[in-house]
Design a protein around this motif. Sequence first.
Motif, PDB file in Angstrom:
ATOM      1  N   MET A 167       3.468  12.365   3.917  1.00  0.00           N
ATOM      2  CA  MET A 167       2.529  11.234   3.878  1.00  0.00           C
ATOM      3  C   MET A 167       2.797  10.279   2.721  1.00  0.00           C
ATOM      4  O   MET A 167       2.113   9.272   2.594  1.00  0.00           O
ATOM      5  N   LEU A 168       3.765  10.594   1.881  1.00  0.00           N
ATOM      6  CA  LEU A 168       4.117   9.654   0.813  1.00  0.00           C
ATOM      7  C   LEU A 168       4.890   8.506   1.453  1.00  0.00           C
ATOM      8  O   LEU A 168       6.067   8.649   1.789  1.00  0.00           O
ATOM      9  N   PRO A 223       1.579   7.529  10.175  1.00  0.00           N
ATOM     10  CA  PRO A 223       3.006   7.184  10.075  1.00  0.00           C
ATOM     11  C   PRO A 223       3.593   6.702  11.407  1.00  0.00           C
ATOM     12  O   PRO A 223       4.390   5.766  11.432  1.00  0.00           O
ATOM     13  N   ALA A 224       3.163   7.324  12.504  1.00  0.00           N
ATOM     14  CA  ALA A 224       3.678   6.920  13.809  1.00  0.00           C
ATOM     15  C   ALA A 224       3.118   5.564  14.220  1.00  0.00           C
ATOM     16  O   ALA A 224       3.830   4.689  14.722  1.00  0.00           O
ATOM     17  N   LEU A 225       1.822   5.375  13.981  1.00  0.00           N
ATOM     18  CA  LEU A 225       1.179   4.106  14.330  1.00  0.00           C
ATOM     19  C   LEU A 225       1.867   2.954  13.595  1.00  0.00           C
ATOM     20  O   LEU A 225       2.194   1.917  14.181  1.00  0.00           O
ATOM     21  N   ALA A 226       2.110   3.159  12.309  1.00  0.00           N
ATOM     22  CA  ALA A 226       2.750   2.109  11.516  1.00  0.00           C
ATOM     23  C   ALA A 226       4.158   1.838  12.036  1.00  0.00           C
ATOM     24  O   ALA A 226       4.593   0.686  12.107  1.00  0.00           O
ATOM     25  N   TYR A 227       4.850   2.902  12.409  1.00  0.00           N
ATOM     26  CA  TYR A 227       6.224   2.719  12.874  1.00  0.00           C
ATOM     27  C   TYR A 227       6.279   1.839  14.118  1.00  0.00           C
ATOM     28  O   TYR A 227       7.187   1.019  14.272  1.00  0.00           O
ATOM     29  N   GLY A 275       9.381   5.007   4.965  1.00  0.00           N
ATOM     30  CA  GLY A 275       9.095   6.411   5.249  1.00  0.00           C
ATOM     31  C   GLY A 275       9.837   7.272   4.253  1.00  0.00           C
ATOM     32  O   GLY A 275      10.635   6.779   3.447  1.00  0.00           O
ATOM     33  N   THR A 276       9.579   8.557   4.290  1.00  0.00           N
ATOM     34  CA  THR A 276      10.240   9.428   3.318  1.00  0.00           C
ATOM     35  C   THR A 276      10.739  10.698   3.987  1.00  0.00           C
ATOM     36  O   THR A 276      10.225  11.121   5.017  1.00  0.00           O
ATOM     37  N   ILE A 277      11.752  11.256   3.388  1.00  0.00           N
ATOM     38  CA  ILE A 277      12.294  12.536   3.837  1.00  0.00           C
ATOM     39  C   ILE A 277      12.189  13.483   2.652  1.00  0.00           C
ATOM     40  O   ILE A 277      12.687  13.179   1.561  1.00  0.00           O
ATOM     41  N   ARG A 278      11.532  14.607   2.876  1.00  0.00           N
ATOM     42  CA  ARG A 278      11.393  15.554   1.774  1.00  0.00           C
ATOM     43  C   ARG A 278      12.714  16.279   1.574  1.00  0.00           C
ATOM     44  O   ARG A 278      13.206  16.936   2.481  1.00  0.00           O
ATOM     45  N   LYS A 279      13.271  16.112   0.359  1.00  0.00           N
ATOM     46  CA  LYS A 279      14.589  16.694   0.063  1.00  0.00           C
ATOM     47  C   LYS A 279      14.571  18.190   0.285  1.00  0.00           C
ATOM     48  O   LYS A 279      15.371  18.744   1.012  1.00  0.00           O
ATOM     49  N   GLN A 280      13.652  18.844  -0.406  1.00  0.00           N
ATOM     50  CA  GLN A 280      13.523  20.278  -0.178  1.00  0.00           C
ATOM     51  C   GLN A 280      12.055  20.572   0.006  1.00  0.00           C
ATOM     52  O   GLN A 280      11.263  20.477  -0.924  1.00  0.00           O
ATOM     53  N   ARG A 281      11.686  20.897   1.244  1.00  0.00           N
ATOM     54  CA  ARG A 281      10.280  21.011   1.535  1.00  0.00           C
ATOM     55  C   ARG A 281       9.707  22.326   1.009  1.00  0.00           C
ATOM     56  O   ARG A 281      10.217  23.390   1.300  1.00  0.00           O
ATOM     57  N   ALA A 303       0.853  -1.198   0.000  1.00  0.00           N
ATOM     58  CA  ALA A 303       0.000   0.000   0.000  1.00  0.00           C
ATOM     59  C   ALA A 303       0.879   1.234   0.000  1.00  0.00           C
ATOM     60  O   ALA A 303       1.862   1.304   0.732  1.00  0.00           O
ATOM     61  N   VAL A 304       0.530   2.197  -0.844  1.00  0.00           N
ATOM     62  CA  VAL A 304       1.257   3.465  -0.887  1.00  0.00           C
ATOM     63  C   VAL A 304       0.258   4.572  -0.580  1.00  0.00           C
ATOM     64  O   VAL A 304      -0.834   4.590  -1.145  1.00  0.00           O
ATOM     65  N   THR A 305       0.603   5.467   0.347  1.00  0.00           N
ATOM     66  CA  THR A 305      -0.277   6.617   0.596  1.00  0.00           C
ATOM     67  C   THR A 305       0.324   7.855  -0.053  1.00  0.00           C
ATOM     68  O   THR A 305       1.549   7.987  -0.160  1.00  0.00           O
ATOM     69  N   LEU A 306      -0.564   8.721  -0.466  1.00  0.00           N
ATOM     70  CA  LEU A 306      -0.165   9.884  -1.260  1.00  0.00           C
ATOM     71  C   LEU A 306      -1.138  11.019  -0.961  1.00  0.00           C
ATOM     72  O   LEU A 306      -2.312  10.762  -0.751  1.00  0.00           O
TER      73      LEU A 306
END
Length: 334
Positions: free
Chosen positions: A160-161, A183-187, A123-129, A94-97
Motif C-alpha cells: 500500500m506504499l 491500487p487497482a482502481l487507481a491503475y 506503485g511499489t514492489i516489496r524487495k523482500q517481503r 498523495a502518498v499512502t502508507l
Amino acid sequence: MTAAMPAVSVVIPVYNEQDVLPALFDRLYPVLDAIGERYEVIFVNDGSRDRSPQLLAAQYRLRPDVTRVVLFNGNFGQHMAIMAGFEQVRGAIAVTLDADLQNPPEEIPRLVAAIRAGHDYVGTIRKQREDSAFRRIASKAMNRLRESITRIQMTDQGCMLRAYDRALVDTLNACHEVNTFIPALAYTFAASPTEIEVAHEERFAGESKYSLYKLIRLNFDLVTGFSIVPLQWFSLIGTLLSLGAGALFVLLMVRRFVLGAEVEGVFTLFALQFFLIGIVLFGIGLMGEYVGRIQQEVRNRPRYRIAAVLEGPVAAASTLAPAAAAAEPIGVPR
Ligand code: UDP
Ligand code: MG
C-alpha cells in the motif's frame, strides 16, 4: 498551486495500532520535515477500539500545522479509510502508507521524486517481503489470477506504499464504489504508471488486522470489482460440461444397444454428481458476489460515517486530557 497548498499529503489508515503509533510518529515526521516542503499527514482512525484515537489526537495537538485526523465512528475497512483520507487531501501529491511501519516512511522521498519525474501513479514492489509464508504464497496466486482476468499490471498489488498525483486523487474521489481496492482502481485511470522497489519490514508491533476471512473478502473485491471474466469463464465451463454430457449420453446409448443394460458404477456416478453440484454451487456463489455488489451500489448509502475531523489551529479544548479530547474531539463535527 497556492503557497498554502502542501506539496505532499500522506494518508494513513489506523485500526487498533496503539503499540505502533509512537514509533510511526518518531520516524515519519523527521522524514517529511527533511524534505523541506510543505506537507500534511492525514490519519484516518477506522473505528479503533484501543487508545489509537487518543494517541492521534495528542499528535494532532503536537503538530496541528501539519496533522489532520479523521475519526470514523465505526470500522469501515482500510480501503474506505484511505478513500476518506483522499477526500481530505490538499496536496499536489498523495502518498499512502500503512500505520504498522511495514512500509518504511524513509521511502517517501523516492515516491515523490518518481511523481515529479512525470508519472501520475507510483506503485511499489516489496524487495523482500516480511510476511508469513502463507501470505506470500496466497498473494502470489492472487497476483497471477488478477493478471489473467484484468488488464491491471501490477507486480505487487498488495503493497500500500504508493503515490498518486492530484488529478488521479480527484478521479478516485469521483468514484463512489462501496467495496474497492484502491491500487487497482487507481491503475485503471493512471496515464503513466510506474513501479519502484521499496524495502519492507516486519510489522513493528501488534498483529495483522486482516483475518483470513477479511483477506478472502478483499480478494473477492479485487476480482469481482474489476472484471467480469470469472462470469464469462463460468459460462464457458457450463458450455463445455453440457457438450461433455451430450457426448456421454450418446456413448451410453451406444453401449446400451451394443452391450445391453448396465448397472455398475453407482459410486462413480455419485462422485461425478458431487463434482458437478460443486461447480453449480460455485457458480451461484460467484453470481451472488456480483449481485451483492450491484445491490450495495444501488442502495447508494453513505460508505462511511465521520464522527469528527481534527484540523486547524488547536483550540482551547486542547487543555483537555488526551482521553477526554478523543472522546469529545475538537474539530468539525460531520
Ligand atoms: N487497517 C484499517 N482498517 C482495517 C484493517 C486495517 O484501517 O479494518 C489499517 C491498519 O491499521 C494498517 C493498514 O490498514 O495501517 C494495513 O493493515 P495490516 O498491517 O493489518 O495488514 P497487512 O499488512 O497484514 O496486510
Ligand atoms: Mg501490515
